[in-house]
Design an enzyme around this catalytic site. Structure first.
Site, PDB file in Angstrom:
ATOM      1  CD1 TRP A 102      -3.174   4.334   0.678  1.00  0.00           C
ATOM      2  CD2 TRP A 102      -2.518   6.379   1.300  1.00  0.00           C
ATOM      3  NE1 TRP A 102      -2.517   4.227   1.883  1.00  0.00           N
ATOM      4  CE2 TRP A 102      -2.111   5.461   2.285  1.00  0.00           C
ATOM      5  CE3 TRP A 102      -2.223   7.730   1.477  1.00  0.00           C
ATOM      6  CZ2 TRP A 102      -1.418   5.842   3.435  1.00  0.00           C
ATOM      7  CZ3 TRP A 102      -1.529   8.115   2.619  1.00  0.00           C
ATOM      8  CH2 TRP A 102      -1.134   7.182   3.578  1.00  0.00           C
ATOM      9  CG  ASP A 172      -0.244   5.768  -4.782  1.00  0.00           C
ATOM     10  OD1 ASP A 172       0.802   5.090  -4.662  1.00  0.00           O
ATOM     11  OD2 ASP A 172      -0.817   6.313  -3.822  1.00  0.00           O
ATOM     12  CE  LYS A 196       3.264   1.900   2.395  1.00  0.00           C
ATOM     13  NZ  LYS A 196       2.332   2.841   1.814  1.00  0.00           N
TER      14      LYS A 196
HETATM   15  C1  LIG Z   1       1.778   4.137   1.981  1.00  0.00           C
HETATM   16  C2  LIG Z   1       1.020   4.683   0.837  1.00  0.00           C
HETATM   17  C3  LIG Z   1       0.964   6.062   0.568  1.00  0.00           C
HETATM   18  C4  LIG Z   1       1.633   7.082   1.448  1.00  0.00           C
HETATM   19  O1  LIG Z   1       2.965   7.070   1.252  1.00  0.00           O
HETATM   20  P1  LIG Z   1       3.953   8.118   1.957  1.00  0.00           P
HETATM   21  O2  LIG Z   1       5.247   7.758   1.330  1.00  0.00           O
HETATM   22  O3  LIG Z   1       3.877   7.838   3.432  1.00  0.00           O
HETATM   23  O4  LIG Z   1       3.477   9.473   1.636  1.00  0.00           O
HETATM   24  C5  LIG Z   1       0.286   6.486  -0.557  1.00  0.00           C
HETATM   25  N1  LIG Z   1      -0.315   5.608  -1.368  1.00  0.00           N
HETATM   26  C6  LIG Z   1      -0.305   4.292  -1.123  1.00  0.00           C
HETATM   27  C7  LIG Z   1      -0.996   3.364  -2.069  1.00  0.00           C
HETATM   28  C8  LIG Z   1       0.364   3.781  -0.020  1.00  0.00           C
HETATM   29  O5  LIG Z   1       0.372   2.461   0.206  1.00  0.00           O
END
Ligand SMILES: *Cc1c(COP(=O)(O)O)cnc(C)c1O
Length: 361
Positions: A102, A172, A196
């Site tokens: 990511w 993020d 999540k």
């Molecule tokens: C799941 C995840 C993403 C992607 O998220 P989307 O909402 O599917 O775009 C990005 N960064 C992290 C750390 C994630 O766990």
């Protein structure tokens, strides 16, 4: 009815009381005679939902007044572009720490809009650790500094924030938001896909310091400009109404049933501790990441063979522990134990692993 323990990395478990309340309110939300899915987002009753979701988030996360909370769509993945489009506008430069897929995607997307500089990477050891950071190597003139706080796929997390001085830190936090207290004032932007730890899929939460709004590149699409959403209370267009409603219920559960993020942290540390303790003593199963960088949310592990890994994943599923297969790009196993996973689910998984070890060790 039999419910499984779902160790999926996302979408993932929701607290059972939230699901029950949503079921109760499904056909008639608080005397409105309709479900939240059916009502106008401009109605008084929906305004109550979105504003209470925001005020609960502000309260639970202790978000300072000079930050805006935005309820967006497009997933965390859209933020990989939205952040540079809005922030990479003074010196057209940003710093990145590559701690997994990511983080790397955020870096690659930003590189389309300006100079994306890699400060450190843990790719040399398949992202099994968080690299040590030396502030003297950071770009003094970066428009922002990006990290992925919890690396969902590999099972690592930052326990110490980089010292970026005046350069806004952007994180993020998709897979760790609401898992423990976080000092929002240390960040320029926090963003998270909600699927999540907050809500079902479809909602992306952005927490942004107000002075970072209003400097987007001219090419920025209206929908990708933070200003558009900040000026319109996340109602420029139709927001993900039902997901925001479930998010409100999750936040209410977090505040009133759990007792806030300090309490949530204790529970999460307990859950992660059960699994890591087991892994540290097991002769069959081994954790895959450096102990000091272990995630509280995503516990990654392996046995010595792919056959045994596959056998474990299959037998676990037959026993009600589902989605334990590791990410398709790394193999092995991963137990994602977000807020909604009860302690009991983790205790039972550890007992199942012990039993599997006896039979297969
Ligand atoms: C799941 C995840 C993403 C992607 O998220 P989307 O909402 O599917 O775009 C990005 N960064 C992290 C750390 C994630 O766990």
């Amino acid at each position: 009815m039999k419910r499984v323990y779902n160790f999926s990395s996302g979408p993932s478990m929701l607290p059972e009381p939230v699901l029950r309340r949503a079921a109760d309110e499904m056909l008639d939300y608080q005397g409105s005679g309709q479900s939240v899915m059916e009502m106008s987002h401009r109605s008084k009753i929906y305004e109550g939902i979105i504003s209470s979701a925001e005020s609960l988030l502000r309260e639970v996360m202790n978000i300072p007044d000079n930050y805006k909370v935005l309820f967006l769509q497009g997933g965390a993945s859209s933020q990989f572009a939205m952040v540079p489009l809005n922030l990479m506008t003074k010196n057209n430069k940003a710093d990145f720490v590559l701690t997994g897929q990511w983080a790397t995607k955020a870096y690659k997307e930003a590189a389309r809009y300006g100079t994306a500089n890699v400060v450190a990477s843990s790719k040399d050891k398949t992202f099994t650790y968080i690299p040590e950071l030396d502030p003297s190597t950071f770009s003094k003139d970066a428009d922002y500094f990006h990290i992925c706080m919890n690396n969902t796929i590999y099972g690592t997390r930052f326990t110490k924030l980089p010292e970026t001085g005046d350069v806004p830190l952007v994180a993020d936090v998709s897979s760790c938001i609401l898992s423990e207290p976080i000092d929002v004032s240390k960040f320029g932007i926090l963003y998270a896909g909600a699927q999540k730890n907050m809500a079902p899929a479809g909602l992306t939460v952005v927490i942004i310091r107000e002075d970072l709004i209003g400097h987007a590149m001219d090419i920025t699409p209206t929908m990708l400009n933070y200003q558009t959403h900040a000026d319109n209370g996340s109602m420029f267009n139709t927001p993900p109404c039902y997901t925001i409603y479930i998010c409100m219920l999750v936040l209410d559960w977090l505040k009133n049933t759990i007792g806030g993020l300090e309490e949530m942290k204790k529970i999460n540390e307990k859950k992660a501790g059960i699994l890591y303790d087991f892994l540290d003593h097991s002769k069959l199963f081994h954790g895959t990441v450096v102990a000091k960088d272990r995630s509280l949310m995503n516990v990654t592990f392996v046995t010595e063979s792919e056959e045994l890994n596959a056998k474990f994943v299959k037998e676990a599923a037959e026993n009600g522990f589902v989605n334990l297969k590791g990410h398709r790009t790394v193999g092995g196993m991963r137990a994602s134990i977000y807020n909604a996973m009860p302690v009991e689910g983790v205790e039972k998984l550890a007992a199942f692993m012990e039993d599997f070890e006896k039979k297969n060790g």
